[in-house]
Write an enzyme that holds these catalytic residues in place. Structure first.
Site, PDB file in Angstrom:
ATOM      1  N   CYS A 168     103.783  27.038  66.467  1.00 27.84           N
ATOM      2  CA  CYS A 168     102.812  28.074  66.280  1.00 27.84           C
ATOM      3  C   CYS A 168     103.424  29.476  65.931  1.00 27.84           C
ATOM      4  O   CYS A 168     103.918  30.279  66.878  1.00 27.84           O
ATOM      5  CB  CYS A 168     101.926  28.435  67.499  1.00 27.84           C
ATOM      6  N   CYS A 201     101.686  32.551  67.349  1.00 33.37           N
ATOM      7  CA  CYS A 201     101.958  32.936  68.797  1.00 33.37           C
ATOM      8  C   CYS A 201     103.384  33.179  69.032  1.00 33.37           C
ATOM      9  O   CYS A 201     103.217  34.332  69.844  1.00 33.37           O
ATOM     10  CB  CYS A 201     101.850  31.587  69.554  1.00 33.37           C
ATOM     11  N   ASP A 202     104.425  32.785  68.336  1.00 30.48           N
ATOM     12  CA  ASP A 202     105.818  33.248  68.640  1.00 30.48           C
ATOM     13  C   ASP A 202     106.609  34.043  67.746  1.00 30.48           C
ATOM     14  O   ASP A 202     107.613  34.712  68.224  1.00 30.48           O
ATOM     15  CB  ASP A 202     106.589  32.005  69.223  1.00 30.48           C
TER      16      ASP A 202
END
Length: 309
Positions: free
Chosen positions: A133, A136-137
């Site tokens: 993701c 997300c990261d």
């Protein structure tokens, strides 16, 4: 044991749309989701192809709007991991760690998870530079080189998102042409920060001090191998259905996706599937939403004795 006309397991775009339609139909559905509302949609930085948003919309905002709309029509939401589904004469029992719910009809909208590469170093380095993701990261790797593996719309979108932060983005694809939509291909090829490694497959993810340090790549035409140094590898090579709950309850295909007809009916009367967990689904927000609406229509007809099941 609480009793419902309709239960929905999963709160991605299919489950949320089902909740909206079911609420408007007066079914007072309960939606059970083990994580944050929105599923993969909620983790998408910008959705540009959902009708009504000419400038695009962050996935998390679209998910929140859908949930608010469902709640306005009487849908109830519960955060819980469903551990088991069990058919009864009255319908289906949905068992969580804390309680059991009884529902006359059920829509399974549990979605899919990203498929792993299956190469040495991947499992050991998850959350240490291996990610599924970028939204997300990605910001964690600001100013550093990263890699994206895949050639789909999702892979292209992840690469474009990461180019906002990373020093360089290697996009690794096993063919000589991306499978992504043409507009995304043009954006990727025009982005000076993105370098596409054509006809290439990742064979190993390398580590240093317990974190991702690079990857080994093989040219599928020549067999030659080389390495690149990166701080993170983002894997976008397809999806696996989150259908474990459905095994033994409804019929699955060889890949584990739930088999449905055109009206989202499964092999079990009163049980429906919608979205990415469904066999043959085109994994887009708009099609998942349509699945959710169709599943509710089928559930309504079943409850009225018109379902033909």
């Amino acid at each position: 044991m609480p009793d419902y006309e309709l239960a929905i397991v999963g709160a991605g775009p299919a489950g949320l749309t089902a909740a909206i339609y079911a609420g408007r139909a007066g079914l007072a559905p309960v939606v059970i989701e083990r994580q944050l509302t929105g599923g993969q949609m909620g983790m998408t930085f910008l959705i540009e192809n959902y009708p009504g948003f000419p400038e695009g919309t962050p996935g998390v905002e679209l998910a929140d709007r859908m949930r608010q709309q469902a709640e306005r029509f009487g849908a109830q939401f519960r955060i819980a991991a469903v551990e088991r589904l069990r058919r009864t004469k009255r319908g289906v029992v949905i068992e969580t760690a804390d309680e059991s719910l009884q529902a006359r009809t059920l829509i399974i909208a549990t979605g899919a998870r990203q498929r792993p590469l299956g190469v040495p170093g991947e499992t050991e380095l998850v959350n240490r530079g291996v990610s599924y993701c970028a939204t997300c990261d990605g910001p964690l790797y600001r100013g550093q080189p990263v890699a994206v593996v895949g050639g789909s719309d999702h892979a292209a979108e992840e690469a474009l998102f990461l180019s906002r932060y990373a020093e360089r983005v290697y996009l690794i694809h096993r063919r000589d042409e991306l499978r992504a939509a043409k507009v995304l291909q043009l954006e990727v090829l025009a982005d000076e920060k993105i370098q596409v490694l054509w006809n290439s497959v990742v064979t190993r993810i390398n580590a240093a001090d317990g974190c991702v340090a690079g990857f080994e790549v093989c040219d599928v035409n020549t067999g030659e191998t080389s390495t690149r140094e990166v701080a993170a590898v983002f894997v976008c090579v397809g999806a696996e259905p989150q259908s474990e709950l459905a095994a033994g309850v409804v019929e699955l295909d060889e890949q584990g996706f739930i088999i449905t007809d055109a009206d989202m009916r499964t092999s079990a009367p009163g049980i429906y599937a919608a979205g990415d967990v469904r066999s043959g689904a085109w994994r887009q927000v708009v099609t998942a939403a349509a699945d959710g609406a169709l599943a509710v229509r089928s559930a309504e007809r079943y409850l009225q004795g018109l379902g033909g099941e």
